[in-house]
Design a protein around this motif. Structure first.
Motif, PDB file in Angstrom:
ATOM      1  N   MET A   1       0.378  -1.224   0.264  1.00 45.22           N
ATOM      2  CA  MET A   1       0.303   0.178   0.416  1.00 45.22           C
ATOM      3  C   MET A   1       0.994   0.937   0.214  1.00 45.22           C
ATOM      4  O   MET A   1       1.948   1.333   0.798  1.00 45.22           O
ATOM      5  CB  MET A   1      -0.743   0.083   1.436  1.00 45.22           C
ATOM      6  CG  MET A   1      -1.798   0.048   0.432  1.00 45.22           C
ATOM      7  SD  MET A   1      -3.103   0.594   2.388  1.00 45.22           S
ATOM      8  CE  MET A   1      -4.306  -0.149   2.539  1.00 45.22           C
ATOM      9  N   SER A   2       0.605   2.286  -0.011  1.00 46.93           N
ATOM     10  CA  SER A   2       1.213   3.408  -0.962  1.00 46.93           C
ATOM     11  C   SER A   2       1.181   4.246   0.438  1.00 46.93           C
ATOM     12  O   SER A   2       0.408   4.046   1.115  1.00 46.93           O
ATOM     13  CB  SER A   2       0.807   4.222  -2.429  1.00 46.93           C
ATOM     14  OG  SER A   2      -0.454   4.909  -1.976  1.00 46.93           O
ATOM     15  N   LYS A   3       1.547   5.332   0.671  1.00 50.56           N
ATOM     16  CA  LYS A   3       1.468   6.100   1.535  1.00 50.56           C
ATOM     17  C   LYS A   3      -0.023   6.687   1.270  1.00 50.56           C
ATOM     18  O   LYS A   3      -0.419   7.379   2.605  1.00 50.56           O
ATOM     19  CB  LYS A   3       3.086   7.326   1.890  1.00 50.56           C
ATOM     20  CG  LYS A   3       3.179   6.979   2.755  1.00 50.56           C
ATOM     21  CD  LYS A   3       4.308   7.943   3.185  1.00 50.56           C
ATOM     22  CE  LYS A   3       4.968   8.525   4.375  1.00 50.56           C
ATOM     23  NZ  LYS A   3       6.017   9.194   4.657  1.00 50.56           N
ATOM     24  N   GLU A   4       0.186   7.302   0.715  1.00 50.69           N
ATOM     25  CA  GLU A   4      -1.391   8.237   0.344  1.00 50.69           C
ATOM     26  C   GLU A   4      -2.405   7.083   0.304  1.00 50.69           C
ATOM     27  O   GLU A   4      -3.349   7.679   1.031  1.00 50.69           O
ATOM     28  CB  GLU A   4      -1.779   8.456  -1.249  1.00 50.69           C
ATOM     29  CG  GLU A   4      -0.771   9.600  -1.676  1.00 50.69           C
ATOM     30  CD  GLU A   4      -0.945   9.964  -2.846  1.00 50.69           C
ATOM     31  OE1 GLU A   4      -1.378   9.564  -3.965  1.00 50.69           O
ATOM     32  OE2 GLU A   4       0.492  10.524  -3.733  1.00 50.69           O
ATOM     33  N   SER A   5      -2.638   6.277   0.094  1.00 51.02           N
ATOM     34  CA  SER A   5      -3.377   4.996   0.320  1.00 51.02           C
ATOM     35  C   SER A   5      -3.442   4.918   1.954  1.00 51.02           C
ATOM     36  O   SER A   5      -4.838   5.041   3.434  1.00 51.02           O
ATOM     37  CB  SER A   5      -3.622   3.792   0.032  1.00 51.02           C
ATOM     38  OG  SER A   5      -3.119   3.542  -1.305  1.00 51.02           O
ATOM     39  N   GLU A   6      -2.626   4.801   3.259  1.00 45.62           N
ATOM     40  CA  GLU A   6      -2.309   5.189   4.440  1.00 45.62           C
ATOM     41  C   GLU A   6      -3.097   6.083   4.622  1.00 45.62           C
ATOM     42  O   GLU A   6      -3.710   6.361   6.176  1.00 45.62           O
ATOM     43  CB  GLU A   6      -0.873   4.130   4.703  1.00 45.62           C
ATOM     44  CG  GLU A   6      -0.621   2.845   4.116  1.00 45.62           C
ATOM     45  CD  GLU A   6       0.474   3.262   5.459  1.00 45.62           C
ATOM     46  OE1 GLU A   6       0.706   3.649   5.974  1.00 45.62           O
ATOM     47  OE2 GLU A   6       1.096   1.796   4.767  1.00 45.62           O
ATOM     48  N   GLU A   8      -4.626   8.563   3.623  1.00 49.91           N
ATOM     49  CA  GLU A   8      -6.558   8.504   3.335  1.00 49.91           C
ATOM     50  C   GLU A   8      -7.097   7.736   3.764  1.00 49.91           C
ATOM     51  O   GLU A   8      -7.979   7.774   4.742  1.00 49.91           O
ATOM     52  CB  GLU A   8      -6.715   7.909   1.867  1.00 49.91           C
ATOM     53  CG  GLU A   8      -6.103   9.133   0.772  1.00 49.91           C
ATOM     54  CD  GLU A   8      -6.489   8.536  -0.327  1.00 49.91           C
ATOM     55  OE1 GLU A   8      -7.505   7.611  -0.825  1.00 49.91           O
ATOM     56  OE2 GLU A   8      -6.065   9.443  -1.757  1.00 49.91           O
ATOM     57  N   LEU A   9      -6.807   6.376   4.037  1.00 48.29           N
ATOM     58  CA  LEU A   9      -7.222   5.106   5.292  1.00 48.29           C
ATOM     59  C   LEU A   9      -7.217   5.961   6.611  1.00 48.29           C
ATOM     60  O   LEU A   9      -8.064   5.447   7.635  1.00 48.29           O
ATOM     61  CB  LEU A   9      -7.027   4.129   5.183  1.00 48.29           C
ATOM     62  CG  LEU A   9      -6.889   3.120   3.866  1.00 48.29           C
ATOM     63  CD1 LEU A   9      -6.018   1.687   4.377  1.00 48.29           C
ATOM     64  CD2 LEU A   9      -8.736   2.803   3.965  1.00 48.29           C
ATOM     65  N   GLN A  10      -5.834   6.609   6.697  1.00 47.19           N
ATOM     66  CA  GLN A  10      -5.534   7.267   8.672  1.00 47.19           C
ATOM     67  C   GLN A  10      -6.614   8.218   8.390  1.00 47.19           C
ATOM     68  O   GLN A  10      -7.026   7.919   9.510  1.00 47.19           O
ATOM     69  CB  GLN A  10      -4.516   7.335   8.195  1.00 47.19           C
ATOM     70  CG  GLN A  10      -3.713   8.047   9.609  1.00 47.19           C
ATOM     71  CD  GLN A  10      -3.843   7.010  10.814  1.00 47.19           C
ATOM     72  OE1 GLN A  10      -3.134   5.712  10.546  1.00 47.19           O
ATOM     73  NE2 GLN A  10      -3.604   7.486  11.763  1.00 47.19           N
ATOM     74  N   ASP A  11      -6.724   9.149   7.398  1.00 48.57           N
ATOM     75  CA  ASP A  11      -8.130  10.131   7.621  1.00 48.57           C
ATOM     76  C   ASP A  11      -9.364   9.772   7.575  1.00 48.57           C
ATOM     77  O   ASP A  11     -10.243  10.075   8.339  1.00 48.57           O
ATOM     78  CB  ASP A  11      -7.616  10.706   6.412  1.00 48.57           C
ATOM     79  CG  ASP A  11      -6.628  11.940   6.392  1.00 48.57           C
ATOM     80  OD1 ASP A  11      -5.560  12.541   6.706  1.00 48.57           O
ATOM     81  OD2 ASP A  11      -6.682  12.095   5.174  1.00 48.57           O
ATOM     82  N   LEU A  13     -10.470   7.036   8.737  1.00 46.38           N
ATOM     83  CA  LEU A  13     -10.823   6.519  10.016  1.00 46.38           C
ATOM     84  C   LEU A  13     -10.749   7.677  11.402  1.00 46.38           C
ATOM     85  O   LEU A  13     -11.218   7.410  12.136  1.00 46.38           O
ATOM     86  CB  LEU A  13      -8.888   5.177  10.946  1.00 46.38           C
ATOM     87  CG  LEU A  13      -8.969   4.809  11.907  1.00 46.38           C
ATOM     88  CD1 LEU A  13      -9.985   3.695  11.650  1.00 46.38           C
ATOM     89  CD2 LEU A  13      -7.823   3.990  11.972  1.00 46.38           C
ATOM     90  N   GLU A  14      -9.881   8.419  10.945  1.00 46.19           N
ATOM     91  CA  GLU A  14      -9.491   9.365  11.935  1.00 46.19           C
ATOM     92  C   GLU A  14     -10.727  10.116  11.914  1.00 46.19           C
ATOM     93  O   GLU A  14     -11.417  10.361  13.210  1.00 46.19           O
ATOM     94  CB  GLU A  14      -8.803  10.446  11.628  1.00 46.19           C
ATOM     95  CG  GLU A  14      -7.865   9.772  12.307  1.00 46.19           C
ATOM     96  CD  GLU A  14      -6.893  11.399  12.038  1.00 46.19           C
ATOM     97  OE1 GLU A  14      -7.073  12.657  11.634  1.00 46.19           O
ATOM     98  OE2 GLU A  14      -5.238  10.883  12.222  1.00 46.19           O
ATOM     99  N   VAL A  15     -12.213  10.583  10.909  1.00 46.49           N
ATOM    100  CA  VAL A  15     -13.156  10.855  10.774  1.00 46.49           C
ATOM    101  C   VAL A  15     -14.076   9.849  11.534  1.00 46.49           C
ATOM    102  O   VAL A  15     -15.084  10.296  11.521  1.00 46.49           O
ATOM    103  CB  VAL A  15     -13.343  11.353   8.738  1.00 46.49           C
ATOM    104  CG1 VAL A  15     -14.961  11.711   8.574  1.00 46.49           C
ATOM    105  CG2 VAL A  15     -12.293  12.594   8.631  1.00 46.49           C
ATOM    106  N   THR A  16     -14.180   8.989  11.024  1.00 45.23           N
ATOM    107  CA  THR A  16     -15.399   8.178  11.420  1.00 45.23           C
ATOM    108  C   THR A  16     -15.142   7.786  12.916  1.00 45.23           C
ATOM    109  O   THR A  16     -15.968   7.736  13.962  1.00 45.23           O
ATOM    110  CB  THR A  16     -14.805   6.092  10.966  1.00 45.23           C
ATOM    111  OG1 THR A  16     -14.315   6.518   9.111  1.00 45.23           O
ATOM    112  CG2 THR A  16     -15.532   5.726  11.462  1.00 45.23           C
ATOM    113  N   GLN A  17     -13.735   7.861  13.456  1.00 48.84           N
ATOM    114  CA  GLN A  17     -14.090   8.115  14.941  1.00 48.84           C
ATOM    115  C   GLN A  17     -13.741   9.271  15.362  1.00 48.84           C
ATOM    116  O   GLN A  17     -14.950   9.300  16.500  1.00 48.84           O
ATOM    117  CB  GLN A  17     -12.642   7.934  15.472  1.00 48.84           C
ATOM    118  CG  GLN A  17     -11.341   5.757  14.786  1.00 48.84           C
ATOM    119  CD  GLN A  17     -10.231   6.502  15.439  1.00 48.84           C
ATOM    120  OE1 GLN A  17      -9.672   7.491  15.526  1.00 48.84           O
ATOM    121  NE2 GLN A  17      -9.689   5.051  15.828  1.00 48.84           N
ATOM    122  N   GLU A  18     -13.680  10.054  14.771  1.00 46.84           N
ATOM    123  CA  GLU A  18     -14.738  11.731  15.066  1.00 46.84           C
ATOM    124  C   GLU A  18     -16.321  11.204  15.155  1.00 46.84           C
ATOM    125  O   GLU A  18     -16.658  11.570  15.790  1.00 46.84           O
ATOM    126  CB  GLU A  18     -13.871  12.699  14.720  1.00 46.84           C
ATOM    127  CG  GLU A  18     -12.894  13.355  14.463  1.00 46.84           C
ATOM    128  CD  GLU A  18     -11.927  14.535  13.679  1.00 46.84           C
ATOM    129  OE1 GLU A  18     -13.142  14.805  12.777  1.00 46.84           O
ATOM    130  OE2 GLU A  18     -10.665  14.617  13.813  1.00 46.84           O
TER     131      GLU A  18
END
Length: 187
Positions: A1-6, A8-11, A13-18
């Motif tokens: 997985m690319s850094k960008e995908s990570e 995006e997933l991280q973002d 995940l953060e949005v979902t958590q928020e």
């Protein structure tokens, strides 16, 4: 997985958590509001019940005081009927005194007084009986609850323990003795 995908997933995940935190906070606030509403409702109900209790207690006190007043009034005026029934007896005695003043013949005077006294006695006895006061019968067997044996005598006419003579008439109120009859009893 690319850094960008990570990222995006991280973002995401953060949005979902928020969003979850926001949703949890909203649920907690709604739950707190529901609890607060229920608390307010229970407080209002408690105030209403306290008020109702105070009113019922006041009504009970008023009823208790009224019954107490009625009881004292009933006791205070309990002899009213008896007193009303005694007034005609007083009237008869007054008429006897008044009528005897106009009679000049002593024999006739005595006869009128005797007749008036007999009628008054009958009226008085009837009024007493109407209110539950009766004479202790002279024919009753000796009963120490209603008779007072003041003397004993030997008698061939009457059995032992039976009443020979009555000195003073006794009276009962319903079944209670008011005054014992004073009697002579056979040995």
């Amino acid at each position: 997985m690319s850094k960008e995908s990570e990222e995006e997933l991280q973002d995401e995940l953060e949005v979902t958590q928020e969003e979850e935190i926001t949703r949890d906070e909203a649920e907690a606030e709604a739950e707190a509001e529901a609890v607060e509403n229920e608390f307010d409702f229970l407080q209002e109900e408690l105030i209403a019940l306290k008020d109702k209790y105070a009113r019922v207690h006041a009504d009970f006190d008023n009823i208790k005081k009224r019954l107490e007043r009625e009881k004292y009034t009933a006791v205070e005026y309990s002899n009213e009927k008896f007193a009303k029934d005694m007034i005609p007896v007083l009237d008869a005695l007054n008429m006897a005194i008044t009528s005897s003043e106009s009679v000049t013949d002593p024999v006739e005077h005595f006869e009128k007084l005797k007749e008036g006294m007999e009628l008054t006695l009958k009226q008085f006895t009837t009024s007493l009986e109407k209110h539950g006061v009766t004479m202790v019968s002279h024919d009753e067997p000796f009963d120490p609850n209603i008779h007072n044996a003041v003397q004993t005598v030997d008698s061939e006419e009457v059995e032992s323990g039976q009443i020979v003579q009555t000195f003073q008439t006794g009276y009962k109120y319903k079944n209670r003795p008011l005054r014992e009859a004073m009697v002579i009893v056979a040995n």
